[in-house]
Write a protein that holds these residues in place. Structure first.
Motif, PDB file in Angstrom:
ATOM      1  N   PHE A 161      49.911  38.565  38.211  1.00  0.00           N
ATOM      2  CA  PHE A 161      48.726  38.797  37.397  1.00  0.00           C
ATOM      3  C   PHE A 161      47.980  37.507  37.052  1.00  0.00           C
ATOM      4  O   PHE A 161      46.981  37.549  36.343  1.00  0.00           O
ATOM      5  CB  PHE A 161      49.096  39.546  36.122  1.00  0.00           C
TER       6      PHE A 161
ATOM      7  N   VAL B  37      43.906  37.144  36.975  1.00  0.00           N
ATOM      8  CA  VAL B  37      43.254  38.460  37.003  1.00  0.00           C
ATOM      9  C   VAL B  37      41.917  38.420  36.273  1.00  0.00           C
ATOM     10  O   VAL B  37      40.925  38.955  36.750  1.00  0.00           O
ATOM     11  CB  VAL B  37      44.177  39.541  36.404  1.00  0.00           C
TER      12      VAL B  37
ATOM     13  N   TYR C 134      37.475  44.871  40.004  1.00  0.00           N
ATOM     14  CA  TYR C 134      38.658  45.710  40.161  1.00  0.00           C
ATOM     15  C   TYR C 134      39.592  45.080  41.178  1.00  0.00           C
ATOM     16  O   TYR C 134      39.144  44.570  42.203  1.00  0.00           O
ATOM     17  CB  TYR C 134      38.281  47.105  40.660  1.00  0.00           C
TER      18      TYR C 134
ATOM     19  N   THR D 299      43.779  46.582  38.048  1.00  0.00           N
ATOM     20  CA  THR D 299      43.165  45.702  37.055  1.00  0.00           C
ATOM     21  C   THR D 299      41.667  45.933  36.996  1.00  0.00           C
ATOM     22  O   THR D 299      41.035  46.268  37.998  1.00  0.00           O
ATOM     23  CB  THR D 299      43.438  44.214  37.370  1.00  0.00           C
ATOM     24  N   GLN D 300      41.130  45.764  35.807  1.00  0.00           N
ATOM     25  CA  GLN D 300      39.684  45.927  35.602  1.00  0.00           C
ATOM     26  C   GLN D 300      39.193  44.855  34.654  1.00  0.00           C
ATOM     27  O   GLN D 300      39.737  44.675  33.564  1.00  0.00           O
ATOM     28  CB  GLN D 300      39.370  47.299  35.015  1.00  0.00           C
ATOM     29  N   ARG D 301      38.172  44.146  35.075  1.00  0.00           N
ATOM     30  CA  ARG D 301      37.480  43.199  34.210  1.00  0.00           C
ATOM     31  C   ARG D 301      36.243  43.873  33.639  1.00  0.00           C
ATOM     32  O   ARG D 301      35.706  44.788  34.240  1.00  0.00           O
ATOM     33  CB  ARG D 301      37.040  41.960  34.984  1.00  0.00           C
TER      34      ARG D 301
ATOM     35  N   ALA E  70      40.772  41.256  30.819  1.00  0.00           N
ATOM     36  CA  ALA E  70      41.051  42.186  31.913  1.00  0.00           C
ATOM     37  C   ALA E  70      42.147  43.142  31.466  1.00  0.00           C
ATOM     38  O   ALA E  70      43.047  42.764  30.715  1.00  0.00           O
ATOM     39  CB  ALA E  70      41.485  41.437  33.169  1.00  0.00           C
ATOM     40  N   TRP E  71      42.035  44.377  31.901  1.00  0.00           N
ATOM     41  CA  TRP E  71      43.050  45.385  31.645  1.00  0.00           C
ATOM     42  C   TRP E  71      43.872  45.549  32.914  1.00  0.00           C
ATOM     43  O   TRP E  71      43.313  45.696  33.999  1.00  0.00           O
ATOM     44  CB  TRP E  71      42.420  46.723  31.282  1.00  0.00           C
ATOM     45  N   VAL E  72      45.184  45.534  32.775  1.00  0.00           N
ATOM     46  CA  VAL E  72      46.102  45.752  33.893  1.00  0.00           C
ATOM     47  C   VAL E  72      46.839  47.040  33.583  1.00  0.00           C
ATOM     48  O   VAL E  72      47.656  47.097  32.667  1.00  0.00           O
ATOM     49  CB  VAL E  72      47.095  44.577  34.040  1.00  0.00           C
TER      50      VAL E  72
ATOM     51  N   PHE F 252      48.895  49.695  29.526  1.00  0.00           N
ATOM     52  CA  PHE F 252      48.101  48.570  30.007  1.00  0.00           C
ATOM     53  C   PHE F 252      48.636  47.265  29.438  1.00  0.00           C
ATOM     54  O   PHE F 252      49.159  47.243  28.328  1.00  0.00           O
ATOM     55  CB  PHE F 252      46.649  48.669  29.505  1.00  0.00           C
TER      56      PHE F 252
ATOM     57  N   CYS G  26      44.821  41.189  29.128  1.00  0.00           N
ATOM     58  CA  CYS G  26      44.976  39.753  29.376  1.00  0.00           C
ATOM     59  C   CYS G  26      43.660  39.026  29.145  1.00  0.00           C
ATOM     60  O   CYS G  26      42.602  39.550  29.464  1.00  0.00           O
ATOM     61  CB  CYS G  26      45.371  39.515  30.835  1.00  0.00           C
TER      62      CYS G  26
END
Length: 128
Positions: free
Chosen positions: A12, A15, A22, A34-36, A45-47, A87, A90
């Protein structure tokens, strides 16, 4: 790496600085998505879990921490609070806050977002 976000060996690492909003990440603990978010003044960012294996890892932690029992008195529920997704959130920098609502009443969800640090952050002098 051990997947905790430290060093360059973590799957990660970076990320939040990825050029793509994505990313899919495969690890021994399962697959993650992952999404920024653009427009926020941070590299947040979400993982999220992205397969049964990664979900089961978080669900085991959810149960081991006895979160259903701890939150059952504050969360409306029919039988027991349940984990629907999990999630990591980060970021390595942030210039401003972004107050927002995760779940709006018209959606009809009774949900809680629990955000807790993965480390002991007693020392706060170095916080941004």
């Amino acid at each position: 790496g051990d997947g905790d976000g430290d060093g360059d060996h973590s799957p990660f690492a970076g990320v939040g600085d990825s050029a793509e909003p994505y990313t899919e990440v495969a690890t021994p603990a399962g697959n993650f998505f992952t999404q920024r978010v653009s427009g926020w003044r941070s590299n947040i960012a979400w993982v999220s879990v992205d397969d049964e294996h990664s979900f089961q890892r978080f669900e085991a932690l959810f149960e081991r921490l006895e979160l259903p029992q701890r939150f059952s008195s504050v969360i409306p529920h029919l039988s027991s609070p349940r984990l629907f997704s999990a999630f990591y959130v980060c970021r390595s920098w942030c210039e401003a806050h972004s107050f927002h609502t995760d779940y709006m009443r018209p959606v009809g969800l009774h949900a809680l977002t629990l955000i807790t640090p993965l480390r002991d952050y007693q020392e706060t002098d170095s916080f941004q």
